[in-house]
Design a protein around this motif. Structure first.
Motif, PDB file in Angstrom:
ATOM      1  N   ASN A   1       0.843  -1.206   0.000  1.00 46.78           N
ATOM      2  CA  ASN A   1       0.000   0.000   0.000  1.00 46.78           C
ATOM      3  C   ASN A   1       0.873   1.250   0.000  1.00 46.78           C
ATOM      4  N   PRO A   2       0.338   2.367  -0.591  1.00 47.27           N
ATOM      5  CA  PRO A   2      -0.869   2.480  -1.405  1.00 47.27           C
ATOM      6  C   PRO A   2      -0.545   2.217  -2.872  1.00 47.27           C
TER       7      PRO A   2
ATOM      8  N   PRO B   1      -7.047  -0.914  -5.305  1.00 47.99           N
ATOM      9  CA  PRO B   1      -6.750  -1.902  -4.267  1.00 47.99           C
ATOM     10  C   PRO B   1      -7.266  -3.319  -4.525  1.00 47.99           C
TER      11      PRO B   1
ATOM     12  N   SER C   1      -7.984  -5.691   0.020  1.00 50.79           N
ATOM     13  CA  SER C   1      -9.348  -5.270  -0.252  1.00 50.79           C
ATOM     14  C   SER C   1     -10.235  -6.444  -0.666  1.00 50.79           C
TER      15      SER C   1
ATOM     16  N   PRO D   1      -9.695   5.592  -2.425  1.00 47.81           N
ATOM     17  CA  PRO D   1      -8.744   4.698  -3.088  1.00 47.81           C
ATOM     18  C   PRO D   1      -8.290   5.282  -4.419  1.00 47.81           C
TER      19      PRO D   1
END
Length: 420
Positions: A185-186, A190, A223, A325
């Motif tokens: 991440n990020p 996701p 996710s 996101p």
């Protein structure tokens, strides 16, 4: 939450576009330059032109004549879409009067408010929108670089890499192994790596049912994990193995010449290796001097204005904005807020409070679609989630099919909203 084409279609204003010969471009009207023709940039350019009703000059800089969406590219990998369906051109934006320049932005002089192009042209701007998507962090996966991407593709910028990865999966020997090195991440989209696993599994189940899939993941969670793991067990039992950080997923290197993944010092021979490296804002954001130590561009949550420069706005994946996101839907939503703010500044027109939204759909198997999303509002510190939703495990087949069909309508709508 049901989305369809009507949410995204707007009325287009028609005009003729003219491209200038190499020169420094000036203008009588306020000039907005947009770098990047994806979900953020194309949407911003279109709304700036449409809603200003000709009061602004808008130039869109994009090196590719055809833009292939990263969102929905996994469905091409799984055989649910053809490649051409991902491609979109800029002719309708040009017909609106937007100057579409097919070139690379190579420099930004913030003091002079100019953008330099690869061909040497220099464009003046009153406001600049930077929406360059992502680039990859060098050496984030030891042994991998862009130099070996033709052997171990990332396929996280849609186009030839996506086609290469599909051809590699189709050429796997019976009983062979597909490996993915997932990103930390990020990163862009996701749920994307795990939808990709689902689509590769669908392809293997059809053509190579004894094939295996390994996911080497530096993250402790991901996710829609419960939804994906339920789907993998239901549709692809015994095919997918997730290797998290406790089992070495955070200590991985690759060897492209021998097609091996090294996990905690032990070599695993594979047939296809999809390496999705750590990510940062597209290079032009760093060139402009608006990124932070993590490689992303911090913005004002209420407008997407760069915190480094009041004349620059940053959209989509490249921005550091808070809870949203990095997704095509997010970029599209942010572009409308930024376009409204810029139009208000340059034409003294009304600006409404910022509201943002996002939904990410994922296909697990035929007619088995799931989603996650939220609504967002700006606070002093960040864009904050105020209401969220996610598909549930155990949903019936009719609901999952409806969710997938909803995603198809969204794709048609958002691409029309981006490109006209």
């Amino acid at each position: 939450m049901t989305l369809n084409r009507r949410l995204f279609l707007g009325t287009l204003a028609s005009a003729s576009a003219a491209l200038s010969a190499p020169m420094v471009w000036g203008q009588a009207k306020p000039h907005v330059v947009v770098i990047g023709g994806g979900a953020g940039g194309a949407t911003a350019a279109r709304y700036l032109m449409k809603d200003s009703e000709g009061a602004l000059d808008v130039t869109l800089i994009e090196p590719n004549a055809t833009y292939y969406t990263c969102f929905f590219s996994n469905l091409y990998l799984g055989g649910f879409r053809d490649f051409d369906s991902l491609g979109h051109t800029y002719g309708k934006l040009a017909d609106m009067g937007i100057k579409v320049v097919q070139d690379m932005a190579t420099g930004v002089d913030r003091a002079a408010r100019t953008v330099t192009l690869g061909n040497g042209d220099v464009l003046n701007y009153d406001r600049l929108v930077i929406a360059p998507g992502i680039d990859f962090v060098d050496d984030s996966v030891p042994g991998w670089s862009l130099d070996v991407a033709e052997v171990m593709p990332h396929a996280y910028k849609a186009g030839p890499q996506t086609q290469l990865l599909k051809s590699q999966v189709e050429a796997m020997p019976q009983g062979g192994t597909f490996a993915m090195v997932a990103p930390p991440n990020p990163y862009r989209c996701p749920p994307g790596p795990y939808e990709r696993i689902s689509m590769v599994a669908h392809l293997l189940k059809t053509n190579n049912p004894t094939g295996k899939i390994l996911i080497f993941d530096p993250k402790e969670n991901f996710s829609k994990r419960a939804l994906f793991e339920e789907g993998w067990q239901k549709h692809y039992s015994g095919m997918v193995t997730w290797i998290g950080p406790d089992l070495g997923g955070a200590n991985v290197e690759v060897r492209a010449d021998t097609m091996e993944v090294i996990v905690d010092g032990e070599a695993e021979k594979v047939d296809v290796c999809n390496v999705i490296p750590a990510q940062k804002a597209g290079m032009i954001a760093a060139t402009a001097g608006i990124t932070d130590d993590a490689g992303w561009a911090p913005v004002d949550p209420a407008s997407m204005r760069s915190k480094s420069d009041e004349n620059i706005y940053v959209l989509g994946d490249a921005s550091a904005q808070g809870d949203m996101p990095k997704s095509g839907f997010s970029a599209n939503s942010q572009a409308k807020v930024a376009a409204m703010a810029i139009r208000g500044e340059l034409t003294d027109s009304r600006v409404f409070p910022a509201r943002y939204s996002n939904t990410c759909w994922s296909l697990i198997a035929p007619d088995d679609g799931v989603k996650v999303g939220a609504s967002y509002e700006p606070t002093e510190e960040k864009i904050a989630s105020v209401e969220s939703f996610i598909s549930e495990t155990g949903e019936d087949a009719a609901l999952r099919k409806s969710t997938y069909e909803e995603s198809l309508g969204w794709y048609s709508g958002i691409t029309a909203d981006m490109f006209g």
